[in-house]
Write a protein that holds these residues in place. Structure first.
Motif, PDB file in Angstrom:
ATOM      1  N   PHE A  92     -66.482   1.746  -0.712  1.00  0.00           N
ATOM      2  CA  PHE A  92     -67.555   0.661  -1.264  1.00  0.00           C
ATOM      3  C   PHE A  92     -69.601   0.768  -0.009  1.00  0.00           C
ATOM      4  CE2 PHE A  92     -63.588  -1.028  -2.895  1.00  0.00           C
ATOM      5  CZ  PHE A  92     -63.913  -1.532  -3.668  1.00  0.00           C
ATOM      6  N   LEU A  93     -69.312   0.740   0.884  1.00  0.00           N
ATOM      7  CA  LEU A  93     -70.765   1.025   1.868  1.00  0.00           C
ATOM      8  C   LEU A  93     -72.030   1.992   0.570  1.00  0.00           C
ATOM      9  CD1 LEU A  93     -69.185   0.992   5.091  1.00  0.00           C
ATOM     10  CD2 LEU A  93     -70.425  -0.913   3.841  1.00  0.00           C
ATOM     11  N   GLY A  94     -71.366   3.178   0.179  1.00  0.00           N
ATOM     12  CA  GLY A  94     -72.034   4.318  -0.236  1.00  0.00           C
ATOM     13  C   GLY A  94     -71.942   3.178  -2.301  1.00  0.00           C
ATOM     14  N   LEU A  95     -71.529   3.136  -2.391  1.00  0.00           N
ATOM     15  CA  LEU A  95     -71.606   1.938  -3.989  1.00  0.00           C
ATOM     16  C   LEU A  95     -72.753   1.150  -3.820  1.00  0.00           C
ATOM     17  CD1 LEU A  95     -68.614   1.633  -5.324  1.00  0.00           C
ATOM     18  CD2 LEU A  95     -70.051   3.433  -5.792  1.00  0.00           C
ATOM     19  N   ILE A  96     -73.170   0.303  -2.700  1.00  0.00           N
ATOM     20  CA  ILE A  96     -74.064  -0.255  -2.261  1.00  0.00           C
ATOM     21  C   ILE A  96     -75.771   0.055  -1.894  1.00  0.00           C
ATOM     22  CG2 ILE A  96     -74.552  -2.078  -0.011  1.00  0.00           C
ATOM     23  CD1 ILE A  96     -72.325  -3.234   0.215  1.00  0.00           C
ATOM     24  N   SER A  97     -75.295   0.676  -0.807  1.00  0.00           N
ATOM     25  CA  SER A  97     -76.550   2.405  -1.079  1.00  0.00           C
ATOM     26  C   SER A  97     -76.966   2.217  -1.945  1.00  0.00           C
ATOM     27  CB  SER A  97     -75.785   2.594   0.243  1.00  0.00           C
ATOM     28  OG  SER A  97     -75.252   4.061  -0.523  1.00  0.00           O
ATOM     29  N   SER A 100     -79.575  11.022 -11.349  1.00  0.00           N
ATOM     30  CA  SER A 100     -79.789  11.699 -10.003  1.00  0.00           C
ATOM     31  C   SER A 100     -78.769  11.184  -8.583  1.00  0.00           C
ATOM     32  CB  SER A 100     -81.036  11.458  -9.350  1.00  0.00           C
ATOM     33  OG  SER A 100     -82.384  11.938  -9.954  1.00  0.00           O
ATOM     34  N   VAL A 101     -78.729   9.524  -9.152  1.00  0.00           N
ATOM     35  CA  VAL A 101     -78.007   8.074  -8.729  1.00  0.00           C
ATOM     36  C   VAL A 101     -76.178   8.944  -9.049  1.00  0.00           C
ATOM     37  CG1 VAL A 101     -77.247   6.345  -8.395  1.00  0.00           C
ATOM     38  CG2 VAL A 101     -79.573   6.866  -8.363  1.00  0.00           C
TER      39      VAL A 101
END
Length: 347
Positions: free
Chosen positions: A78-83, A55-56
């Motif tokens: 990078f903000l998306g990856l952190i989320s 899913s991720v």
């Protein structure tokens, strides 16, 4: 590599990953321990883990990476990856500690381990793994796609250059001859000499300058005006074509000889001598885009759109140059034909 063919590679990657995970457990735990742990509850927990993993994986591959990296928004990427470090444990917690617990009455994590930050930290290893895997696979597909695109562009360029070479029947001789005529007529017949000079410039532009992939916008606009000049001479006062150019034209560049397709289509297959229905050519230049809109009366209704600008070839070229970052559409009825093109400007 076409997008539609990527699914089978994702599926193959998933199959290999599941197999490697099971094989790793077998090697590290040994045969007897592996069999004991691989009971019904163990199978269910493995299933929930891989549901969370993929899913991720899909979220990064299909949403975060395309919507940020394609627009070069590295910070948002990078903000998306952190989320995703929070999305992974959230999905897993919902599957195992909510749904699975409501069915079986058993928790995968003990009560002390189900605190927010500990649960996030304990799943960070698995989160990092899926984030790295999905990002790598996405970048690999982008690399393969761009590699194919570059190859096709080079192939199209080679074809164009070969066609230009075939059509260059001693261009130096032709230009020298036109210059002789221009010199002889410059004093006695200045209007004719002006036409010869513009014809020479048109041929020189087509033969030498426009062989590049991109050309300055002001050169392309000048080429269009010189092209229209000869039709003005031909029709004299019976030509009704309105050309409008708005915006600041500086050092921007566009694909060479792209706009002329639309102009040529009007003169070859449209009616340009009807004062009640003048043809319209509107060019608007903004900070980042060029927009072209044309409208003309149709001369031959049957299969009009297939005769003019080589629509499929143009769409192929646009796709190779700009991927999906362009607009090209047309409308047609029994009376008129109109087109709309919007492309990014190269600075």
């Amino acid at each position: 590599m076409e997008i539609k063919n990527q699914f089978k590679y994702h599926f193959l990657f998933g199959f290999v990953l599941v197999f490697m995970n099971i094989f790793r457990k077998y090697v590290t735990l040994g045969h007897e321990t592996f069999i004991k742990q691989f009971d019904i509850f163990g199978i269910v927990l493995t299933t929930t883990y891989f549901i969370t993993f993929f899913s991720v994986y899909a979220l990064n591959i299909k949403v975060i990476a395309p919507k940020t990296l394609e627009k070069k928004n590295i910070i948002y990427f990078f903000l998306g990856l952190i989320s995703l470090f929070f999305v992974f444990p959230a999905i897993r917690y919902f599957l195992e500690e909510v749904i699975l617990y409501s069915i079986t009455g058993f928790h995968n994590y003990s009560e002390q381990s189900r605190t927010f930050w500990y649960y996030i930290f304990d799943n960070s290893y698995y989160s990092l793994k899926v984030i790295l895997f999905s990002t790598f696979i996405y970048l690999l597909f982008v690399f393969l796609k761009n590699k194919d695109k570059i190859y096709l562009l080079e192939l199209e360029q080679q074809k164009a250059e070969l066609g230009a070479l075939k059509n260059q029947l001693e261009p130096h001789f032709l230009f020298n001859t036109l210059n002789v005529f221009y010199s002889e007529l410059a004093d006695t017949q200045p209007k004719t000499a002006k036409g010869i000079h513009k014809l020479s410039e048109l041929l020189r532009y087509l033969t030498y300058e426009a062989q590049k992939d991109f050309m300055p916008l002001h050169n392309e606009i000048k080429f269009i005006k010189d092209y229209m000049y000869f039709y003005e001479k031909r029709f004299e006062n019976n030509l009704f074509v309105n050309l409008s150019v708005k915006g600041e034209i500086g050092s921007q560049e566009i694909p060479s000889l792209m706009l002329i397709h639309f102009i040529e289509n009007i003169f070859k297959h449209g009616i340009v001598n009807d004062p009640s229905f003048p043809a319209e050519i509107n060019v608007e230049v903004t900070e980042n885009h060029l927009e072209l809109k044309t409208k003309n009366k149709i001369a031959f209704v049957k299969h009009y759109s297939s005769k003019g600008i080589g629509r499929e070839n143009l769409k192929k070229r646009l796709s190779l140059l700009f991927d999906n970052n362009y607009i090209f559409d047309f409308t047609e009825n029994d009376v008129e034909y109109s087109t709309h093109l919007q492309i990014p400007l190269k600075k």
